[in-house]
Design a protein around this motif. Structure first.
Motif, PDB file in Angstrom:
ATOM      1  N   GLN A 113       7.904  -7.815   1.216  1.00  0.00           N
ATOM      2  CA  GLN A 113       8.131  -6.446   0.752  1.00  0.00           C
ATOM      3  C   GLN A 113       7.537  -5.417   1.703  1.00  0.00           C
ATOM      4  O   GLN A 113       8.068  -4.315   1.841  1.00  0.00           O
ATOM      5  CB  GLN A 113       7.603  -6.256  -0.663  1.00  0.00           C
ATOM      6  CG  GLN A 113       6.180  -6.644  -0.904  1.00  0.00           C
ATOM      7  CD  GLN A 113       5.857  -6.624  -2.382  1.00  0.00           C
ATOM      8  OE1 GLN A 113       5.635  -5.568  -2.961  1.00  0.00           O
ATOM      9  NE2 GLN A 113       5.857  -7.778  -3.019  1.00  0.00           N
ATOM     10  N   GLU A 114       6.467  -5.756   2.383  1.00  0.00           N
ATOM     11  CA  GLU A 114       5.941  -4.860   3.408  1.00  0.00           C
ATOM     12  C   GLU A 114       6.883  -4.823   4.607  1.00  0.00           C
ATOM     13  O   GLU A 114       7.131  -3.749   5.183  1.00  0.00           O
ATOM     14  CB  GLU A 114       4.560  -5.330   3.850  1.00  0.00           C
ATOM     15  CG  GLU A 114       3.478  -5.146   2.805  1.00  0.00           C
ATOM     16  CD  GLU A 114       2.195  -5.840   3.189  1.00  0.00           C
ATOM     17  OE1 GLU A 114       1.258  -5.150   3.622  1.00  0.00           O
ATOM     18  OE2 GLU A 114       2.127  -7.083   3.051  1.00  0.00           O
ATOM     19  N   VAL A 157      -2.388   8.926  -2.762  1.00  0.00           N
ATOM     20  CA  VAL A 157      -2.145   7.776  -3.617  1.00  0.00           C
ATOM     21  C   VAL A 157      -0.987   6.987  -3.031  1.00  0.00           C
ATOM     22  O   VAL A 157       0.138   7.503  -2.928  1.00  0.00           O
ATOM     23  CB  VAL A 157      -1.808   8.201  -5.066  1.00  0.00           C
ATOM     24  CG1 VAL A 157      -1.616   6.965  -5.946  1.00  0.00           C
ATOM     25  CG2 VAL A 157      -2.904   9.096  -5.634  1.00  0.00           C
ATOM     26  N   TYR A 158      -1.236   5.753  -2.614  1.00  0.00           N
ATOM     27  CA  TYR A 158      -0.237   4.897  -1.985  1.00  0.00           C
ATOM     28  C   TYR A 158       0.305   3.915  -3.015  1.00  0.00           C
ATOM     29  O   TYR A 158      -0.463   3.228  -3.692  1.00  0.00           O
ATOM     30  CB  TYR A 158      -0.842   4.154  -0.803  1.00  0.00           C
ATOM     31  CG  TYR A 158      -1.188   5.064   0.360  1.00  0.00           C
ATOM     32  CD1 TYR A 158      -0.331   5.184   1.450  1.00  0.00           C
ATOM     33  CD2 TYR A 158      -2.358   5.827   0.347  1.00  0.00           C
ATOM     34  CE1 TYR A 158      -0.640   6.036   2.514  1.00  0.00           C
ATOM     35  CE2 TYR A 158      -2.666   6.683   1.396  1.00  0.00           C
ATOM     36  CZ  TYR A 158      -1.800   6.782   2.471  1.00  0.00           C
ATOM     37  OH  TYR A 158      -2.096   7.634   3.509  1.00  0.00           O
ATOM     38  N   ASP A 159       1.622   3.847  -3.129  1.00  0.00           N
ATOM     39  CA  ASP A 159       2.266   3.015  -4.136  1.00  0.00           C
ATOM     40  C   ASP A 159       2.445   1.584  -3.639  1.00  0.00           C
ATOM     41  O   ASP A 159       3.340   1.297  -2.843  1.00  0.00           O
ATOM     42  CB  ASP A 159       3.626   3.638  -4.503  1.00  0.00           C
ATOM     43  CG  ASP A 159       4.376   2.834  -5.550  1.00  0.00           C
ATOM     44  OD1 ASP A 159       3.725   2.059  -6.271  1.00  0.00           O
ATOM     45  OD2 ASP A 159       5.607   2.983  -5.633  1.00  0.00           O
ATOM     46  N   THR A 160       1.608   0.685  -4.105  1.00  0.00           N
ATOM     47  CA  THR A 160       1.599  -0.749  -3.830  1.00  0.00           C
ATOM     48  C   THR A 160       1.347  -1.059  -2.351  1.00  0.00           C
ATOM     49  O   THR A 160       1.219  -0.163  -1.520  1.00  0.00           O
ATOM     50  CB  THR A 160       2.906  -1.442  -4.292  1.00  0.00           C
ATOM     51  OG1 THR A 160       3.987  -1.081  -3.447  1.00  0.00           O
ATOM     52  CG2 THR A 160       3.222  -1.095  -5.728  1.00  0.00           C
ATOM     53  N   VAL A 161       1.291  -2.349  -2.034  1.00  0.00           N
ATOM     54  CA  VAL A 161       1.020  -2.772  -0.662  1.00  0.00           C
ATOM     55  C   VAL A 161       2.132  -2.326   0.288  1.00  0.00           C
ATOM     56  O   VAL A 161       1.926  -2.248   1.500  1.00  0.00           O
ATOM     57  CB  VAL A 161       0.838  -4.300  -0.569  1.00  0.00           C
ATOM     58  CG1 VAL A 161      -0.369  -4.754  -1.384  1.00  0.00           C
ATOM     59  CG2 VAL A 161       2.091  -5.047  -1.015  1.00  0.00           C
ATOM     60  N   VAL A 172       1.881 -12.089  -0.217  1.00  0.00           N
ATOM     61  CA  VAL A 172       1.501 -10.853  -0.904  1.00  0.00           C
ATOM     62  C   VAL A 172       0.093 -10.970  -1.486  1.00  0.00           C
ATOM     63  O   VAL A 172      -0.613  -9.974  -1.616  1.00  0.00           O
ATOM     64  CB  VAL A 172       2.540 -10.497  -1.993  1.00  0.00           C
ATOM     65  CG1 VAL A 172       2.333 -11.303  -3.267  1.00  0.00           C
ATOM     66  CG2 VAL A 172       2.507  -9.000  -2.296  1.00  0.00           C
ATOM     67  N   ARG A 173      -0.337 -12.192  -1.789  1.00  0.00           N
ATOM     68  CA  ARG A 173      -1.713 -12.359  -2.256  1.00  0.00           C
ATOM     69  C   ARG A 173      -2.692 -11.927  -1.160  1.00  0.00           C
ATOM     70  O   ARG A 173      -3.692 -11.248  -1.445  1.00  0.00           O
ATOM     71  CB  ARG A 173      -1.969 -13.806  -2.662  1.00  0.00           C
ATOM     72  CG  ARG A 173      -3.428 -14.073  -3.016  1.00  0.00           C
ATOM     73  CD  ARG A 173      -3.657 -15.418  -3.641  1.00  0.00           C
ATOM     74  NE  ARG A 173      -5.082 -15.660  -3.833  1.00  0.00           N
ATOM     75  CZ  ARG A 173      -5.587 -16.516  -4.715  1.00  0.00           C
ATOM     76  NH1 ARG A 173      -4.788 -17.212  -5.501  1.00  0.00           N
ATOM     77  NH2 ARG A 173      -6.889 -16.683  -4.827  1.00  0.00           N
ATOM     78  N   ARG A 174      -2.413 -12.325   0.058  1.00  0.00           N
ATOM     79  CA  ARG A 174      -3.272 -11.901   1.168  1.00  0.00           C
ATOM     80  C   ARG A 174      -3.300 -10.383   1.273  1.00  0.00           C
ATOM     81  O   ARG A 174      -4.361  -9.771   1.485  1.00  0.00           O
ATOM     82  CB  ARG A 174      -2.766 -12.485   2.486  1.00  0.00           C
ATOM     83  CG  ARG A 174      -2.878 -13.989   2.599  1.00  0.00           C
ATOM     84  CD  ARG A 174      -2.344 -14.441   3.953  1.00  0.00           C
ATOM     85  NE  ARG A 174      -2.082 -15.874   3.988  1.00  0.00           N
ATOM     86  CZ  ARG A 174      -1.457 -16.488   4.967  1.00  0.00           C
ATOM     87  NH1 ARG A 174      -1.023 -15.798   6.019  1.00  0.00           N
ATOM     88  NH2 ARG A 174      -1.259 -17.793   4.938  1.00  0.00           N
ATOM     89  N   SER A 175      -2.127  -9.770   1.135  1.00  0.00           N
ATOM     90  CA  SER A 175      -2.046  -8.314   1.247  1.00  0.00           C
ATOM     91  C   SER A 175      -2.795  -7.627   0.113  1.00  0.00           C
ATOM     92  O   SER A 175      -3.466  -6.617   0.320  1.00  0.00           O
ATOM     93  CB  SER A 175      -0.581  -7.857   1.255  1.00  0.00           C
ATOM     94  OG  SER A 175       0.083  -8.331   2.404  1.00  0.00           O
ATOM     95  N   GLU A 176      -2.672  -8.160  -1.099  1.00  0.00           N
ATOM     96  CA  GLU A 176      -3.383  -7.571  -2.246  1.00  0.00           C
ATOM     97  C   GLU A 176      -4.888  -7.658  -2.052  1.00  0.00           C
ATOM     98  O   GLU A 176      -5.614  -6.676  -2.276  1.00  0.00           O
ATOM     99  CB  GLU A 176      -2.973  -8.288  -3.534  1.00  0.00           C
ATOM    100  CG  GLU A 176      -1.545  -8.001  -3.972  1.00  0.00           C
ATOM    101  CD  GLU A 176      -1.040  -8.980  -5.029  1.00  0.00           C
ATOM    102  OE1 GLU A 176       0.023  -8.705  -5.615  1.00  0.00           O
ATOM    103  OE2 GLU A 176      -1.704 -10.026  -5.251  1.00  0.00           O
ATOM    104  N   ASP A 177      -5.355  -8.837  -1.645  1.00  0.00           N
ATOM    105  CA  ASP A 177      -6.793  -9.014  -1.453  1.00  0.00           C
ATOM    106  C   ASP A 177      -7.307  -8.136  -0.310  1.00  0.00           C
ATOM    107  O   ASP A 177      -8.420  -7.583  -0.384  1.00  0.00           O
ATOM    108  CB  ASP A 177      -7.109 -10.483  -1.162  1.00  0.00           C
ATOM    109  CG  ASP A 177      -6.866 -11.379  -2.368  1.00  0.00           C
ATOM    110  OD1 ASP A 177      -6.591 -10.846  -3.463  1.00  0.00           O
ATOM    111  OD2 ASP A 177      -6.934 -12.617  -2.209  1.00  0.00           O
ATOM    112  N   ARG A 178      -6.505  -7.998   0.724  1.00  0.00           N
ATOM    113  CA  ARG A 178      -6.889  -7.137   1.840  1.00  0.00           C
ATOM    114  C   ARG A 178      -6.928  -5.665   1.404  1.00  0.00           C
ATOM    115  O   ARG A 178      -7.847  -4.920   1.766  1.00  0.00           O
ATOM    116  CB  ARG A 178      -5.890  -7.334   2.986  1.00  0.00           C
ATOM    117  CG  ARG A 178      -6.227  -6.556   4.261  1.00  0.00           C
ATOM    118  CD  ARG A 178      -5.394  -7.034   5.437  1.00  0.00           C
ATOM    119  NE  ARG A 178      -3.958  -6.955   5.164  1.00  0.00           N
ATOM    120  CZ  ARG A 178      -3.156  -8.011   5.132  1.00  0.00           C
ATOM    121  NH1 ARG A 178      -3.646  -9.230   5.311  1.00  0.00           N
ATOM    122  NH2 ARG A 178      -1.865  -7.862   4.913  1.00  0.00           N
ATOM    123  N   THR A 179      -5.966  -5.274   0.601  1.00  0.00           N
ATOM    124  CA  THR A 179      -5.869  -3.881   0.149  1.00  0.00           C
ATOM    125  C   THR A 179      -7.072  -3.475  -0.685  1.00  0.00           C
ATOM    126  O   THR A 179      -7.619  -2.373  -0.526  1.00  0.00           O
ATOM    127  CB  THR A 179      -4.573  -3.672  -0.664  1.00  0.00           C
ATOM    128  OG1 THR A 179      -3.455  -3.864   0.196  1.00  0.00           O
ATOM    129  CG2 THR A 179      -4.518  -2.277  -1.260  1.00  0.00           C
TER     130      THR A 179
END
Length: 418
Positions: free
Chosen positions: A82-83, A108-112, A188-195
């Motif tokens: 999705q990124e 405010v950024y909407d999701t990764v 996306v898990r990596r991206s969420e944890d990084r975010t």
């Protein structure tokens, strides 16, 4: 104080859960800071309706850029799909130019998907709205597909418009669906944890998912908040239910969890209800019904009515005995439940359908995972006295947790507004 929201989603009309939340953010920020000080940076196609705040449109990535991202970022594990579908230097430059002119105090950024456009320096002082935990959503889709073989777990949903047309068929075949979901779950898990480590604060709508993210990322406690959605409801809802066994289902029908849950309900619990309550009717409100659902509903046309998008939910929900929420998998919270609570409408839901929302005695939300008990709960709500009792509980639940003052207080904390 200037504020900028960066998103690829057009929140109007508010006909899906994510749109409701984003529209609520706009409403809240406009009231706190003034309409002229709130800027919505929309990536991709221009909005279809007039906005209550200032809108700035930034072109999304070209097809060539998306394909390049798939090779250079997704294949190397640097970004989620999705990124990749929403990442480009041209888009980054457009967002940067607008932010340079606005100079917002709050971003405010909407999701990764949009978080990738915030530098580490900017992210350290700003907010990311993560929506649901997509990694959890994909995990549950995979588990549901394994448990219930008939599920169509097409993972694109509302995101399909951002995927090149030639790649969309990959999400429509079972084998490629499974491969995509497994890959995206990890990415996306990596991206969420990084975010959550990059941003000053990350927001989710489901408190349980906020706890999951906090535990697995080991992020500081003040980095993650769960926030309730701002759902518009009448100050004094008037139900006009006449005691008949009329029920309603509400939701975007192209979403896998809605499609699966409703079809399962129609095959299992609904025949039992019709047998016990002759004349029982189910009104299905939602756009984009899949062919399988339409065909099943057609065989039940004497008791099931499938409508599209309905502008006046007050009339539809006010005349029903209860909202039916039979979803068997999913993530986040189901906005339809909050909508029903705001209109004093009792809810019968599966445990997953009520996840992130208080349920059980005193809440207006009755829960069961078994078709027989689900049937019993719905039938019990055709008793006018009992229905009135659960209706009052539903309204009180809404006022304490989801009313405008309650939500604004939660947003004051989440966004750091004094």
């Amino acid at each position: 104080m200037a504020v900028a929201l960066i998103s690829a989603v057009d929140p109007y009309p508010t006909d899906a859960g994510k749109k409701v939340v984003l529209a609520g953010f706009i409403d809240y920020l406009s009231e706190r800071h003034g309409h002229d000080n709130v800027h919505y940076i929309k990536v991709g196609a221009p909005p279809q309706q007039q906005f209550p705040v200032q809108v700035h449109v930034v072109p999304g990535p070209s097809r060539a850029q998306v394909l390049g991202n798939l090779v250079t970022k997704v294949a190397t594990g640097r970004a989620s799909l999705q990124e990749a579908f929403l990442g480009s230097r041209r888009t980054a430059a457009g967002i940067s130019e607008i932010l340079g002119k606005i100079r917002p105090d709050l971003q405010v950024y909407d999701t990764v998907r949009m978080a990738q456009y915030a530098s580490d320096q900017v992210a350290a002082t700003q907010v990311c709205y993560l929506d649901d935990l997509f990694s959890e959503r994909y995990e549950r889709m995979l588990a549901a597909a394994e448990r219930y073989g008939e599920i169509n777990v097409s993972p694109l949903g509302n995101f399909a418009e951002h995927v090149p047309a030639k790649l969309r068929p990959l999400a429509n075949h079972r084998h490629s669906q499974t491969l995509l979901l497994r890959a995206e779950r990890s990415l996306v898990r990596r991206s969420e944890d990084r975010t959550v480590h990059r941003f000053r604060r990350s927001l989710l709508v489901n408190a349980d998912e906020a706890s999951v993210l906090a535990d697995r990322s080991s992020a500081p406690d003040d980095r993650i908040r769960s926030v309730p959605p701002l759902v518009m409801a009448p100050a004094s809802p008037q139900r006009h239910w006449d005691g008949e066994p009329e029920f309603v289902f509400l939701g975007l029908l192209s979403l896998p969890h809605n499609d699966d849950g409703l079809r399962s309900f129609l095959r299992t619990a609904w025949p039992q209800i019709v047998e016990r309550l002759p004349g029982a009717r189910l009104r299905v409100i939602g756009r984009e019904a899949r062919p399988e659902l339409s065909e099943l509903a057609a065989t039940l046309r004497d008791s099931v009515q499938v409508d599209g998008y309905v502008t006046d939910l007050g009339e539809a929900l006010g005349g029903a005995a209860a909202l039916v929420n039979p979803v068997r998998f999913g993530s986040g919270i189901k906005l339809k439940v909050v909508e029903a609570l705001g209109r004093a409408l009792p809810v019968v839901s599966t445990p997953i359908g009520a996840e992130g929302i208080a349920s059980g005695p005193g809440t207006g939300v009755l829960v069961s995972a078994e078709p027989a008990e689900f049937t019993e709960l719905l039938c019990s709500l055709t008793n006018p006295a009992y229905n009135a009792e659960i209706s009052a509980q539903a309204r009180e639940h809404f006022l304490s947790r989801y009313s405008r003052p309650a939500v604004f207080a939660a947003y004051d904390d989440a966004f750091g507004t004094d």
